[in-house]
Design an enzyme around this catalytic site. Structure first.
Site, PDB file in Angstrom:
ATOM      1  N   ALA A   1      15.254   1.675 -13.836  1.00  0.00           N
ATOM      2  CA  ALA A   1      15.113   3.077 -13.231  1.00  0.00           C
ATOM      3  C   ALA A   1      15.773   4.046 -13.583  1.00  0.00           C
ATOM      4  CB  ALA A   1      14.878   2.602 -11.526  1.00  0.00           C
TER       5      ALA A   1
ATOM      6  N   GLY B   1      14.205  -2.197 -13.577  1.00  0.00           N
ATOM      7  CA  GLY B   1      13.106  -1.741 -13.806  1.00  0.00           C
ATOM      8  C   GLY B   1      12.372  -2.382 -14.879  1.00  0.00           C
TER       9      GLY B   1
ATOM     10  N   GLU C   1      11.570  -5.844 -14.788  1.00  0.00           N
ATOM     11  CA  GLU C   1      10.515  -5.843 -13.632  1.00  0.00           C
ATOM     12  C   GLU C   1       9.167  -5.547 -14.427  1.00  0.00           C
ATOM     13  OE1 GLU C   1      13.030  -3.565 -11.080  1.00  0.00           O
ATOM     14  OE2 GLU C   1      12.397  -5.078  -9.474  1.00  0.00           O
TER      15      GLU C   1
ATOM     16  N   GLU D   1      21.074  -4.661 -10.586  1.00  0.00           N
ATOM     17  CA  GLU D   1      21.023  -3.629  -9.352  1.00  0.00           C
ATOM     18  C   GLU D   1      22.157  -3.952  -8.457  1.00  0.00           C
ATOM     19  OE1 GLU D   1      18.393  -5.061 -10.681  1.00  0.00           O
ATOM     20  OE2 GLU D   1      16.831  -3.777 -10.663  1.00  0.00           O
TER      21      GLU D   1
HETATM   22  N1  COA Z   1      19.070   5.612 -15.790  1.00  0.00           N
HETATM   23  C1  COA Z   1      19.325   6.667 -16.359  1.00  0.00           C
HETATM   24  N2  COA Z   1      19.940   7.000 -17.442  1.00  0.00           N
HETATM   25  C2  COA Z   1      20.247   5.780 -18.259  1.00  0.00           C
HETATM   26  C3  COA Z   1      19.978   4.451 -17.734  1.00  0.00           C
HETATM   27  C4  COA Z   1      19.292   4.444 -16.439  1.00  0.00           C
HETATM   28  N3  COA Z   1      18.929   3.279 -16.036  1.00  0.00           N
HETATM   29  N4  COA Z   1      20.338   3.516 -18.703  1.00  0.00           N
HETATM   30  C5  COA Z   1      20.715   4.429 -20.080  1.00  0.00           C
HETATM   31  N5  COA Z   1      20.695   5.747 -19.519  1.00  0.00           N
HETATM   32  C6  COA Z   1      21.291   6.697 -20.230  1.00  0.00           C
HETATM   33  C7  COA Z   1      22.797   6.977 -20.247  1.00  0.00           C
HETATM   34  O1  COA Z   1      23.082   7.558 -18.942  1.00  0.00           O
HETATM   35  C8  COA Z   1      22.932   7.603 -21.530  1.00  0.00           C
HETATM   36  O2  COA Z   1      22.666   8.900 -21.338  1.00  0.00           O
HETATM   37  P1  COA Z   1      23.442  10.190 -21.934  1.00  0.00           P
HETATM   38  O3  COA Z   1      23.529  10.042 -23.515  1.00  0.00           O
HETATM   39  O4  COA Z   1      23.002  11.478 -21.567  1.00  0.00           O
HETATM   40  O5  COA Z   1      24.819   9.985 -21.270  1.00  0.00           O
HETATM   41  C9  COA Z   1      21.859   6.995 -22.430  1.00  0.00           C
HETATM   42  O6  COA Z   1      20.903   6.613 -21.642  1.00  0.00           O
HETATM   43  C10 COA Z   1      22.491   5.935 -23.433  1.00  0.00           C
HETATM   44  O7  COA Z   1      23.182   5.098 -22.565  1.00  0.00           O
HETATM   45  P2  COA Z   1      24.614   4.512 -22.647  1.00  0.00           P
HETATM   46  O8  COA Z   1      24.862   3.966 -21.378  1.00  0.00           O
HETATM   47  O9  COA Z   1      25.558   5.575 -23.203  1.00  0.00           O
HETATM   48  O10 COA Z   1      24.523   3.396 -23.849  1.00  0.00           O
HETATM   49  P3  COA Z   1      25.473   2.047 -23.934  1.00  0.00           P
HETATM   50  O11 COA Z   1      24.928   1.383 -25.408  1.00  0.00           O
HETATM   51  O12 COA Z   1      26.761   2.551 -23.883  1.00  0.00           O
HETATM   52  O13 COA Z   1      24.895   1.076 -22.924  1.00  0.00           O
HETATM   53  C11 COA Z   1      23.540   0.079 -21.363  1.00  0.00           C
HETATM   54  C12 COA Z   1      23.417   0.468 -22.733  1.00  0.00           C
HETATM   55  C13 COA Z   1      21.984  -0.550 -21.281  1.00  0.00           C
HETATM   56  C14 COA Z   1      24.433  -1.329 -21.182  1.00  0.00           C
HETATM   57  C15 COA Z   1      23.772   1.049 -20.336  1.00  0.00           C
HETATM   58  O14 COA Z   1      23.011   2.340 -20.704  1.00  0.00           O
HETATM   59  C16 COA Z   1      23.491   0.432 -18.743  1.00  0.00           C
HETATM   60  O15 COA Z   1      24.091  -0.173 -18.037  1.00  0.00           O
HETATM   61  N6  COA Z   1      22.226   1.117 -18.367  1.00  0.00           N
HETATM   62  C17 COA Z   1      22.026   0.989 -17.051  1.00  0.00           C
HETATM   63  C18 COA Z   1      21.298  -0.299 -16.754  1.00  0.00           C
HETATM   64  C19 COA Z   1      21.073  -0.547 -15.171  1.00  0.00           C
HETATM   65  O16 COA Z   1      21.932  -0.494 -14.471  1.00  0.00           O
HETATM   66  N7  COA Z   1      19.680  -0.495 -14.946  1.00  0.00           N
HETATM   67  C20 COA Z   1      19.266  -0.845 -13.503  1.00  0.00           C
HETATM   68  C21 COA Z   1      18.976   0.444 -12.891  1.00  0.00           C
HETATM   69  S1  COA Z   1      18.265   0.199 -11.345  1.00  0.00           S
END
Ligand code: COA
Length: 260
Positions: free
Chosen positions: A66, A112, A115, A135
């Site tokens: 999400a 999400g 999910e 989460e």
């Molecule tokens: N919501 C909002 N934005 C998200 C996102 C999310 N769940 N997951 C990734 N993004 C965005 C990042 O903020 C970033 O945006 P920006 O370039 O404007 O700063 C872009 O997507 C790229 O992500 P980034 O984190 O820079 O890539 P990475 O390769 O370093 O890491 C992940 C990849 C997937 C490990 C990391 O993005 C992450 O942990 N995301 C969240 C996962 C999460 O907790 N999901 C559950 C949500 S309830």
């Protein structure tokens, strides 16, 4: 409805839905969820659609969860509404859809995103994909059905470990524990999902819808799945597809099902 966050296209009776926010790793913001709800309802009511292939744009993510930026200031009521609306309009709507959904997991499927894949009827993953429910690292729990669907798919012990540690698992591990049906190289991912859907779309559409409802009944609290099966089985006998299927078998020809 024209879509800004998803791509949708019907080719040879398969509806291809691609979540298209690659720069945000296809994170599910409100607008994307609204568009998904709309396209799921379209798939349900459109006869031409015999199956749905759901994937994410790019090679890095299926869906990274999400959109965290949208709910950072939510209170208890807003949090509950977020989960309820999402579950009813998107996640449950996929699971209950009369058309089979195959998730093609092309990269990160987190929160999400996992999910969403779990709401689909069948999951195929690229060998590069990573899956998890992180989460609790945000002070939350999964809210789009993840605690329930993961437990049903992999069992209570494995689900509790994945949810409480927030660890990501590899596609290979996901296949081993029954979270995904198949793992293939990324280049073969869409082809594998199409192979499954191409088989299903040759079968009797009303029987496919009955099968989805009946399998769902097996994991629906308070519903006797055996009774649902008896009723759905009986209903099949009232369809033109049943007459066509049996007629084709007896006449040694390929059945031409109309979904009637
Ligand atoms: N919501 C909002 N934005 C998200 C996102 C999310 N769940 N997951 C990734 N993004 C965005 C990042 O903020 C970033 O945006 P920006 O370039 O404007 O700063 C872009 O997507 C790229 O992500 P980034 O984190 O820079 O890539 P990475 O390769 O370093 O890491 C992940 C990849 C997937 C490990 C990391 O993005 C992450 O942990 N995301 C969240 C996962 C999460 O907790 N999901 C559950 C949500 S309830």
């Amino acid at each position: 409805m024209t879509y800004q966050n998803i791509l949708s296209e019907i080719k040879a009776n398969i509806l291809y839905i691609t979540i298209n926010r690659e720069a945000k790793l296809n994170a599910l913001n409100k607008a994307t969820l609204l568009e998904l709800a709309d396209v799921i309802a379209y798939a349900s009511r459109t006869e031409e659609v015999r199956g749905v292939l759901l994937t994410g744009a790019g090679e890095k993510a299926f869906v990274a969860g999400a959109d965290i930026s949208e709910f950072s200031s939510y209170n208890t009521e807003q949090g509950e509404a977020l989960a309820r609306n999402g579950q009813v309009n998107v996640f449950d709507a996929i699971e209950k859809c009369n058309k089979p959904f195959v998730a093609a997991i092309n990269g990160f499927a987190l929160g999400g995103g996992l999910e969403l894949a779990m709401a689909c009827h069948i999951r195929v993953a690229a060998d590069t994909a990573k899956m998890g429910l992180p989460e609790v690292t945000l002070g939350l729990i999964p809210g789009y059905g993840g605690t329930q669907r993961l437990t049903r798919l992999v069992g209570k012990g494995r689900a509790t470990e994945m949810i409480t540690t927030a660890d990501m698992i590899t596609a290979e591990r996901a296949e081993k524990i029954g979270l995904v049906n198949h793992v293939v190289p990324l280049a073969e991912l869409i082809g594998k999902a199409e192979e499954i859907l191409n088989k299903i779309k040759q079968r009797a559409p009303l029987a496919i819808a009955s099968a989805i409802r009946t399998v769902n009944a097996a994991v629906t609290e308070g519903v006797n799945g055996f009774e649902v099966e008896i009723e759905e089985f009986g209903n099949c006998f009232g369809t033109a597809d049943f007459k066509e299927g049996v007629g084709a078998f007896l006449e040694k020809r390929k059945a031409d099902f109309k979904g009637r």
